[in-house]
Design a protein around this motif. Structure first.
Motif, PDB file in Angstrom:
ATOM      1  N   ASN A 196      41.318  39.729  37.335  1.00  0.00           N
ATOM      2  CA  ASN A 196      41.107  40.924  36.530  1.00  0.00           C
ATOM      3  C   ASN A 196      41.394  40.675  35.059  1.00  0.00           C
ATOM      4  O   ASN A 196      42.449  40.132  34.705  1.00  0.00           O
ATOM      5  CB  ASN A 196      42.005  42.057  37.036  1.00  0.00           C
ATOM      6  CG  ASN A 196      41.555  42.582  38.388  1.00  0.00           C
ATOM      7  OD1 ASN A 196      40.546  43.261  38.486  1.00  0.00           O
ATOM      8  ND2 ASN A 196      42.307  42.237  39.430  1.00  0.00           N
ATOM      9  N   GLN A 253      37.212  45.045  45.194  1.00  0.00           N
ATOM     10  CA  GLN A 253      38.440  44.261  45.288  1.00  0.00           C
ATOM     11  C   GLN A 253      39.225  44.645  46.545  1.00  0.00           C
ATOM     12  O   GLN A 253      39.704  43.774  47.284  1.00  0.00           O
ATOM     13  CB  GLN A 253      39.299  44.484  44.048  1.00  0.00           C
ATOM     14  CG  GLN A 253      40.657  43.793  44.112  1.00  0.00           C
ATOM     15  CD  GLN A 253      41.491  44.021  42.859  1.00  0.00           C
ATOM     16  OE1 GLN A 253      41.222  43.431  41.813  1.00  0.00           O
ATOM     17  NE2 GLN A 253      42.480  44.896  42.947  1.00  0.00           N
ATOM     18  N   ASP A 266      31.977  41.674  38.048  1.00  0.00           N
ATOM     19  CA  ASP A 266      31.798  43.085  37.711  1.00  0.00           C
ATOM     20  C   ASP A 266      32.102  43.270  36.227  1.00  0.00           C
ATOM     21  O   ASP A 266      33.223  43.029  35.785  1.00  0.00           O
ATOM     22  CB  ASP A 266      32.768  43.907  38.571  1.00  0.00           C
ATOM     23  CG  ASP A 266      32.565  45.408  38.471  1.00  0.00           C
ATOM     24  OD1 ASP A 266      32.333  45.909  37.362  1.00  0.00           O
ATOM     25  OD2 ASP A 266      32.669  46.077  39.521  1.00  0.00           O
ATOM     26  N   HIS A 295      30.856  50.917  42.868  1.00  0.00           N
ATOM     27  CA  HIS A 295      31.953  50.004  43.196  1.00  0.00           C
ATOM     28  C   HIS A 295      33.300  50.666  43.431  1.00  0.00           C
ATOM     29  O   HIS A 295      34.268  49.966  43.721  1.00  0.00           O
ATOM     30  CB  HIS A 295      32.081  48.942  42.098  1.00  0.00           C
ATOM     31  CG  HIS A 295      32.360  49.510  40.729  1.00  0.00           C
ATOM     32  ND1 HIS A 295      32.729  48.718  39.666  1.00  0.00           N
ATOM     33  CD2 HIS A 295      32.333  50.781  40.235  1.00  0.00           C
ATOM     34  CE1 HIS A 295      32.899  49.451  38.585  1.00  0.00           C
ATOM     35  NE2 HIS A 295      32.659  50.711  38.908  1.00  0.00           N
ATOM     36  N   SER A 315      36.642  40.998  37.744  1.00  0.00           N
ATOM     37  CA  SER A 315      36.307  42.248  37.062  1.00  0.00           C
ATOM     38  C   SER A 315      36.789  42.203  35.621  1.00  0.00           C
ATOM     39  O   SER A 315      37.951  41.919  35.351  1.00  0.00           O
ATOM     40  CB  SER A 315      36.951  43.438  37.790  1.00  0.00           C
ATOM     41  OG  SER A 315      36.677  44.664  37.130  1.00  0.00           O
ATOM     42  N   GLY A 358      43.454  47.210  38.164  1.00  0.00           N
ATOM     43  CA  GLY A 358      42.809  46.056  37.562  1.00  0.00           C
ATOM     44  C   GLY A 358      43.701  45.331  36.579  1.00  0.00           C
ATOM     45  O   GLY A 358      43.238  44.796  35.568  1.00  0.00           O
ATOM     46  N   HIS A 406      37.282  49.280  36.318  1.00  0.00           N
ATOM     47  CA  HIS A 406      37.665  48.248  37.276  1.00  0.00           C
ATOM     48  C   HIS A 406      36.887  48.394  38.582  1.00  0.00           C
ATOM     49  O   HIS A 406      36.739  49.492  39.112  1.00  0.00           O
ATOM     50  CB  HIS A 406      39.171  48.371  37.561  1.00  0.00           C
ATOM     51  CG  HIS A 406      39.676  47.411  38.579  1.00  0.00           C
ATOM     52  ND1 HIS A 406      40.537  47.790  39.588  1.00  0.00           N
ATOM     53  CD2 HIS A 406      39.444  46.084  38.758  1.00  0.00           C
ATOM     54  CE1 HIS A 406      40.822  46.739  40.330  1.00  0.00           C
ATOM     55  NE2 HIS A 406      40.167  45.692  39.843  1.00  0.00           N
ATOM     56  N   GLY A 407      36.433  47.270  39.120  1.00  0.00           N
ATOM     57  CA  GLY A 407      35.740  47.265  40.401  1.00  0.00           C
ATOM     58  C   GLY A 407      36.716  47.348  41.556  1.00  0.00           C
ATOM     59  O   GLY A 407      36.799  46.441  42.399  1.00  0.00           O
ATOM     60  N   HIS A 428      37.085  44.785  32.483  1.00  0.00           N
ATOM     61  CA  HIS A 428      37.057  46.236  32.347  1.00  0.00           C
ATOM     62  C   HIS A 428      38.043  46.681  31.282  1.00  0.00           C
ATOM     63  O   HIS A 428      38.931  45.924  30.875  1.00  0.00           O
ATOM     64  CB  HIS A 428      37.429  46.883  33.689  1.00  0.00           C
ATOM     65  CG  HIS A 428      38.652  46.260  34.313  1.00  0.00           C
ATOM     66  ND1 HIS A 428      38.556  45.239  35.236  1.00  0.00           N
ATOM     67  CD2 HIS A 428      39.981  46.465  34.118  1.00  0.00           C
ATOM     68  CE1 HIS A 428      39.788  44.855  35.583  1.00  0.00           C
ATOM     69  NE2 HIS A 428      40.659  45.595  34.915  1.00  0.00           N
ATOM     70  N   THR A 451      36.456  38.014  43.693  1.00  0.00           N
ATOM     71  CA  THR A 451      36.081  39.175  42.885  1.00  0.00           C
ATOM     72  C   THR A 451      36.647  39.015  41.484  1.00  0.00           C
ATOM     73  O   THR A 451      37.845  38.766  41.313  1.00  0.00           O
ATOM     74  CB  THR A 451      36.582  40.495  43.503  1.00  0.00           C
ATOM     75  OG1 THR A 451      38.016  40.517  43.513  1.00  0.00           O
ATOM     76  CG2 THR A 451      36.068  40.664  44.925  1.00  0.00           C
TER      77      THR A 451
END
Length: 390
Positions: A218, A176, A166, A131, A189, A202, A171-172, A191, A187
């Motif tokens: 995020n 993103q 994710d 990712h 994420s 993120g 972080h994806g 993380h 999206t």
């Protein structure tokens, strides 16, 4: 629509190898496939090997000059251009890099196509989830962004709403970035906080471009977050967003590096909590996406103790044959582990924390708690942009 699950696998994916000493050891892929077989799960799914992603597919996300740079480095690793993130410490060039990266991407694209066309209800590619790759550069052990390519292919096939969740510890960022301006893709994420972990992005305030406000969400978790907090954060954010967005397909990334034994990060999540989130993603796909679910792997650098068990649970859940956490791992697999790695393999499919207790957000929150502060920061930043209450 067929109710069967599809598992994407081609032995050649184990050629995604940055070399001795690199954390992304392809043995984790081989051991996962072997454990899936040892537990008989490969008889519960349709095993499929897709073709490598061709240039036209790669260009759905990646720039042509970058693809050419990967090809050049693949043919001659000494010619790798660091301006494209190639030949770096994180992403050393290796012979055949383009071919195997395109193969992994092809498995994720093939999984997305199968789910969209109704050939399978669920499709798993645990070799994917790369990712971090950007449209014009490799990053974070990722050459081609198979997750973004799978989503882009779904859009090309006519999907109007695709949700990407994710739960990798990192972080994806690449996914993103690929859909920052596209309101058709949500999206989400979860993380470790960017203050303490790569790629330092993120933040809750990253919510999408003006043309797609609220399409990026995020959750930046404090270092040290464990099972109860991780599950609380997931359930405080993801279900409400999916209920609002009503995706036609759910794509999820299940990096196993949230685990307390992972050497590259600082969360304290168990295998049992990872299994709980995998099961929750399965249920959410049925609740909000008519069951259409594409599940990918991702990070994970405890390559013996954690990754094979985590992704084998993922395959079992997708196949409708979830593995009991108390299952004893076959001795034949543990012998293979020792033969390949000279390490002792785990004994059971649990860390001994099943079932994992956690407290729902709706029951109230503690404004002085760092985890609750993180959840609230995300809800305040993103939820109003989607017409939801923080």
């Amino acid at each position: 629509m067929s109710g069967c699950a599809q598992l994407m696998w081609d032995e050649a994916v184990t050629g995604y190898d940055f070399g001795r000493g690199h954390p992304m050891d392809p043995v984790r892929l081989a051991l996962t496939r072997s454990l899936v077989g040892a537990l008989g799960l490969d008889r519960q799914v349709r095993l499929v090997s897709a073709e490598p992603a061709g240039e036209s597919t790669l260009r759905l996300v990646h720039r042509l000059d970058y693809i050419e740079a990967v090809r050049t480095a693949s043919a001659d690793p000494a010619a790798a251009d660091p301006a494209y993130g190639l030949g770096t410490v994180d992403d050393p060039a290796f012979a055949g890099m383009h071919e195997v990266s395109a193969l992994i991407a092809g498995q994720s694209v093939g999984a997305a196509e199968a789910v969209w066309r109704g050939d399978a209800l669920h499709a798993v590619n645990f070799t994917g989830g790369l990712h971090h790759a950007m449209p014009g550069a490799a990053s974070g052990f990722c050459v081609y962004n198979d997750a973004a390519l799978a989503i882009a292919r779904l859009l090309e096939l006519g999907a109007e709403r695709v949700a990407y969740v994710d739960v990798d510890v990192h972080h994806g960022d690449g996914v993103q970035a690929a859909f920052w301006e596209d309101p058709r893709v949500l999206t989400v994420s979860l993380h470790e906080h960017p203050r303490t972990l790569f790629p330092q992005t993120g933040w809750p305030q990253e919510t999408g471009a003006d043309s797609a406000e609220g399409s990026a969400v995020n959750v930046a978790l404090p270092a040290g977050t464990g099972d109860a907090g991780w599950l609380r954060a997931f359930h405080a954010i993801v279900p409400e967003l999916l209920a609002d967005f009503r995706p036609q397909v759910l794509v999820t990334q299940h990096g196993a590096d949230t685990h307390f034994e992972d050497p590259l990060a600082h969360l304290a999540v168990s295998l049992d909590a990872q299994r709980a989130v995998q099961a929750a993603c399965h249920d959410l796909a049925h609740e909000h996406a008519e069951g259409r679910w594409v599940a990918l792997g991702g990070g994970g650098y405890a390559v013996v103790e954690v990754v094979p068990r985590s992704w084998t649970h993922l395959v079992g859940i997708a196949a409708g044959r979830p593995v009991d956490p108390e299952t004893v791992i076959p001795e034949s697999w543990r012998q293979e582990v020792y033969a390949r790695t000279r390490q002792l393999g785990p004994l059971r499919m649990t860390d001994g924390r099943w079932p994992v207790p956690w407290a729902a957000w709706e029951a109230g929150y503690d404004p002085a708690d760092r985890l609750d502060q993180a959840i609230l920061a995300t809800r305040r930043a993103a939820f109003p942009l989607r017409g939801l209450l923080p």
